[in-house]
Design a protein around this motif. Structure first.
Motif: not given
Length: 75
Positions: A1-14, A28-41
């Motif tokens: 459903m959502f990208l994993t932390f590793e996938e998010m790191s690979e996608l953003t380079g951060r 320009h990738i839509p995302f939301s922020i979870d309760a811990l302040g992490r972006p969710k794509v």
């Protein structure tokens, strides 16, 4: 459903969540922020951007959320 932390790191380079949010906004990738302040794509968004079948009728327009920017101290 959502990208994993590793996938998010690979996608953003951060690895830092604040930097990931900044990069997602630049990309320009839509995302939301979870309760811990992490972006969710959603995985589906990335798959569509990379050429998977799209349903244009149901896709909403991208808009900047000033609440998200404020949450990371950018506004």
């Amino acid at each position: 459903m959502f990208l994993t932390f590793e996938e998010m790191s690979e996608l953003t380079g951060r690895k830092q969540k604040k930097k990931q949010v900044e990069q997602l906004l630049l990309m320009h990738i839509p995302f939301s922020i979870d309760a811990l302040g992490r972006p969710k794509v959603l995985r589906k968004v990335i798959e569509e951007d990379l050429g998977a079948e799209r349903n244009y009728k149901n896709r909403s327009k991208l808009s900047i959320s000033y609440d998200k920017l404020s949450a990371i101290g950018k506004v």
